[in-house]
Design a protein around this motif. Sequence first.
Motif, short mmCIF file in Angstrom:
data_model
loop_
_atom_site.label_atom_id
_atom_site.label_comp_id
_atom_site.label_asym_id
_atom_site.label_seq_id
_atom_site.Cartn_x
_atom_site.Cartn_y
_atom_site.Cartn_z
N TRP A 19 0.85 -1.18 0.00
CA TRP A 19 0.00 0.00 0.00
C TRP A 19 0.89 1.24 0.00
O TRP A 19 1.98 1.21 0.58
CB TRP A 19 -0.88 0.04 1.24
CG TRP A 19 -2.08 -0.83 1.18
CD1 TRP A 19 -3.34 -0.44 0.82
CD2 TRP A 19 -2.17 -2.23 1.46
NE1 TRP A 19 -4.20 -1.52 0.86
CE2 TRP A 19 -3.50 -2.63 1.25
CE3 TRP A 19 -1.25 -3.19 1.86
CZ2 TRP A 19 -3.93 -3.93 1.43
CZ3 TRP A 19 -1.66 -4.50 2.04
CH2 TRP A 19 -2.99 -4.86 1.83
N PRO A 20 0.42 2.33 -0.57
CA PRO A 20 1.20 3.57 -0.47
C PRO A 20 1.24 4.03 0.99
O PRO A 20 0.31 3.76 1.75
CB PRO A 20 0.42 4.56 -1.35
CG PRO A 20 -0.96 4.00 -1.45
CD PRO A 20 -0.84 2.51 -1.30
N PRO B 252 -7.06 3.40 -2.00
CA PRO B 252 -6.11 2.30 -1.80
C PRO B 252 -6.70 1.14 -0.99
O PRO B 252 -6.33 0.89 0.15
CB PRO B 252 -4.94 2.96 -1.07
CG PRO B 252 -5.57 4.10 -0.33
CD PRO B 252 -6.70 4.57 -1.20
N SER C 40 -3.58 -2.04 -9.19
CA SER C 40 -2.75 -0.90 -9.58
C SER C 40 -3.57 0.38 -9.71
O SER C 40 -3.11 1.45 -9.31
CB SER C 40 -2.05 -1.22 -10.91
OG SER C 40 -1.26 -0.14 -11.31
N ARG C 41 -4.79 0.28 -10.24
CA ARG C 41 -5.65 1.47 -10.34
C ARG C 41 -5.99 2.03 -8.97
O ARG C 41 -6.35 3.21 -8.85
CB ARG C 41 -6.94 1.13 -11.11
CG ARG C 41 -6.74 0.98 -12.61
CD ARG C 41 -8.06 0.91 -13.36
NE ARG C 41 -8.83 -0.27 -13.05
CZ ARG C 41 -8.75 -1.45 -13.67
NH1 ARG C 41 -7.88 -1.60 -14.65
NH2 ARG C 41 -9.51 -2.46 -13.32
N SER C 42 -5.87 1.20 -7.93
CA SER C 42 -6.12 1.66 -6.56
C SER C 42 -4.84 2.08 -5.86
O SER C 42 -4.83 2.33 -4.66
CB SER C 42 -6.79 0.54 -5.76
OG SER C 42 -8.06 0.27 -6.30
N GLY C 43 -3.73 2.11 -6.60
CA GLY C 43 -2.45 2.52 -6.04
C GLY C 43 -1.74 1.42 -5.29
O GLY C 43 -0.82 1.69 -4.51
N THR D 57 0.33 -2.44 -5.12
CA THR D 57 1.22 -3.31 -5.88
C THR D 57 1.08 -4.72 -5.32
O THR D 57 1.31 -4.94 -4.13
CB THR D 57 2.68 -2.86 -5.75
OG1 THR D 57 2.78 -1.49 -6.18
CG2 THR D 57 3.61 -3.73 -6.58
#
Length: 176
Positions: free
Chosen positions: A42-43, A120, A156-159, A161
């Motif tokens: 997660w970011p 996210p 990926s569209r939700s940020g 990986t």
Amino acid sequence: MNARFVVLSVLLVLSVLPAARAESEPSVKAAYLFNFAKFVEWPASAFASAQAPIVLGVVGRDAVGDELARTFAGTSANGHPVEVRRVAASDAAALRSCHLLFIPASERADAVLAAVQGHPVLVVGESENFARRGGALAFVKAEGTVKFEANPKAASRSGLTVSSKLLRVARGVVER
């Protein structure tokens, strides 16, 4: 032994467990959900602080949520304490406050997917064609066992990986 190797080994074992074995299907799915949290990044902005919990949300009432809370609440994943929450499909703010969100087949997945779009949140479901409809991970039954499909583009569209290690043990990878 490397902790990631141990977790990957657990995922591999879980992928071949028959649903009818001593392990109940809710237990197997709860273990998958917990391990998914360990193989997704997660970011930093998804957490209020480095010590903030990783929130595993379950939409509605489901035996998987009961098992998840019973077995994994109070543990940790990726250096964050695990918190398990029940959330209502109609509460967009609560849905978005989760890092991982499980949508049982009994719930309306499309409305939940729309509510968390662009946030996210790793969305995992079990309804038919869930990964093809925009979910990041989807439980599927194959040869009497619980497996999962992955949609890394949705993550990926939700940020997020998704680890290549997780993708390697997926039954299938959807690129939508």
